[in-house]
Design an enzyme around this catalytic site. Structure first.
Site, PDB file in Angstrom:
ATOM      1  N   SER A 108     -52.032 -15.064  76.691  1.00  0.00           N
ATOM      2  CA  SER A 108     -50.902 -14.878  75.783  1.00  0.00           C
ATOM      3  C   SER A 108     -49.888 -13.945  76.422  1.00  0.00           C
ATOM      4  CB  SER A 108     -51.392 -14.275  74.463  1.00  0.00           C
ATOM      5  OG  SER A 108     -50.326 -13.758  73.708  1.00  0.00           O
ATOM      6  N   SER A 109     -48.615 -14.111  76.067  1.00  0.00           N
ATOM      7  CA  SER A 109     -47.569 -13.252  76.625  1.00  0.00           C
ATOM      8  C   SER A 109     -47.682 -11.813  76.134  1.00  0.00           C
ATOM      9  CB  SER A 109     -46.185 -13.808  76.274  1.00  0.00           C
ATOM     10  OG  SER A 109     -46.028 -13.871  74.863  1.00  0.00           O
ATOM     11  N   CYS A 110     -48.488 -11.570  75.093  1.00  0.00           N
ATOM     12  CA  CYS A 110     -48.621 -10.194  74.576  1.00  0.00           C
ATOM     13  C   CYS A 110     -49.417  -9.300  75.517  1.00  0.00           C
ATOM     14  CB  CYS A 110     -49.263 -10.199  73.200  1.00  0.00           C
ATOM     15  SG  CYS A 110     -51.026 -10.550  73.226  1.00  0.00           S
ATOM     16  N   TYR A 137     -56.057  -7.544  70.759  1.00  0.00           N
ATOM     17  CA  TYR A 137     -55.983  -8.945  71.207  1.00  0.00           C
ATOM     18  C   TYR A 137     -55.532  -9.012  72.666  1.00  0.00           C
ATOM     19  CZ  TYR A 137     -54.425 -13.838  71.352  1.00  0.00           C
ATOM     20  OH  TYR A 137     -54.237 -15.167  71.685  1.00  0.00           O
ATOM     21  N   LYS A 141     -57.426 -10.520  76.088  1.00  0.00           N
ATOM     22  CA  LYS A 141     -56.844 -11.541  76.954  1.00  0.00           C
ATOM     23  C   LYS A 141     -56.715 -11.054  78.406  1.00  0.00           C
ATOM     24  CE  LYS A 141     -56.390 -15.022  74.192  1.00  0.00           C
ATOM     25  NZ  LYS A 141     -57.173 -16.255  74.440  1.00  0.00           N
ATOM     26  N   HIS A 180     -48.015 -16.786  62.812  1.00  0.00           N
ATOM     27  CA  HIS A 180     -46.962 -16.281  63.692  1.00  0.00           C
ATOM     28  C   HIS A 180     -45.594 -16.478  63.037  1.00  0.00           C
ATOM     29  CE1 HIS A 180     -50.188 -16.810  66.813  1.00  0.00           C
ATOM     30  NE2 HIS A 180     -49.730 -15.632  67.123  1.00  0.00           N
TER      31      HIS A 180
END
Length: 313
Positions: A108-110, A137, A141, A180
């Site tokens: 994920s980009s987070c 989270y 990842k 989201h």
């Protein structure tokens, strides 16, 4: 990976997993393997190893994850870090033990630092603090990326990772608390139109900027990379352009046909100020997205209304 390869899609009922299924089937892949979470609990190490021993998948798309928006990430912090670490550890290690030819881990980009320079390049990973609301989270990842990288280095496993930007698509989650931003706004504006509400409240200031990618494009990128990429470096997957939350809200308002006013609730968190992926590496590998934001939202809204009507019927 040929049309008869045995391919396991972990998380096939989710938005990305179901998009992977559709794309693989459209391309003629005929030997697809999947299990629901009730049939196979990926948090159960023994069950995962038994599944890999029995089925012997050749290729694995690890799209299973516990996911959610700002509220869910910040409220269920323990669940998000524990469940994601556990399921990805089990699947990645089982893939190594049972000699899977290739595995793709979806991140994920987070994962990027909250205040990293924009657009986000792959090398910015671990260069600064994360956004607090989704830190558990993100850490899970990051651990998945590093696990694939480590198994690649130590054991020579062909395990690759991709980092998608914010995704939306069919089979999305429209729960107002746990979804989201894009599906949550779609649901809010649709309900407001149906109930003739004068206003729609949007969390935050409307100024944060986000990049959005249609899940079917993401699936196509994943399959392209699975067939053409073997590098140790993870790959950003996105569209390379972004919009503000205010611009997104205005676009969805227009798409739904809502006539009321938008009110921004400044007491609610904005999250990261901006998250735009640098996708030059992906482009250099020979793949680019096809679906623009307006076209994608129109397709998703049609799917949302169809789902809603089928539930009513």
């Amino acid at each position: 990976m040929n049309l008869h390869s045995k391919i396991y899609i972990a998380g096939h009922r989710g938005m990305v997993g179901s998009a992977l299924m559709r794309n693989l089937q459209e391309k003629g892949f005929s030997n697809l393997l999947y299990r629901t979470s009730t049939e196979l609990d990926l948090r159960n190490q023994q069950a995962v190893h038994a599944f890999f021993a029995e089925e012997k998948p050749e290729y694995v798309f690890l799209a299973a994850a516990k996911v959610g928006g700002i509220y869910a990430n910040n409220t269920y912090r323990a669940d998000f870090i524990y469940e994601n670490l556990t399921l990805q550890n089990n699947v990645i290690h089982a893939a190594y033990l049972h000699q899977v030819k290739k595995l793709m881990f979806l991140g994920s980009s987070c994962i990027y630092p909250k205040l990293a320079p924009q657009p986000l390049k792959e090398e910015y990973l671990l260069t600064g603090p994360l956004e607090y609301t989704n830190e558990p989270y993100a850490i899970a990842k990051i651990a998945g990326i590093k696990m694939c990288e480590s198994y690649h280095k130590q054991y020579g496993c062909n395990f690759i990772s991709v980092m998608p930007t914010n995704l939306y698509g069919k089979n999305d989650n429209y729960d107002l608390n746990n979804s989201h931003v894009l599906p949550a706004l779609l649901r809010k504006f649709h309900d407001a139109k149906e109930n003739q509400q004068a206003t729609v409240t949007v969390w935050g200031t409307g100024t944060p900027r986000r990049e959005f990618m249609y899940a079917d494009d993401m699936a196509d990128a994943c399959i392209y990379l699975m067939r053409n990429y073997e590098g140790e470096q993870f790959v950003n997957v996105g569209v390379g352009t972004d919009v503000s939350i205010n611009e997104l809200a205005q676009l969805i308002k227009k798409m739904v046909g809502y006539q009321g006013e938008i009110v921004f609730d400044h007491t609610k968190p904005d999250g990261t100020p901006r998250k735009l992926m640098d996708v030059s590496y992906l482009h250099s590998l020979g793949w680019k997205h096809k679906t623009n934001l307006e076209q994608g939202i129109a397709e998703v809204y049609a799917d949302f209304k169809q789902q809603k009507n089928s539930r009513v019927a």
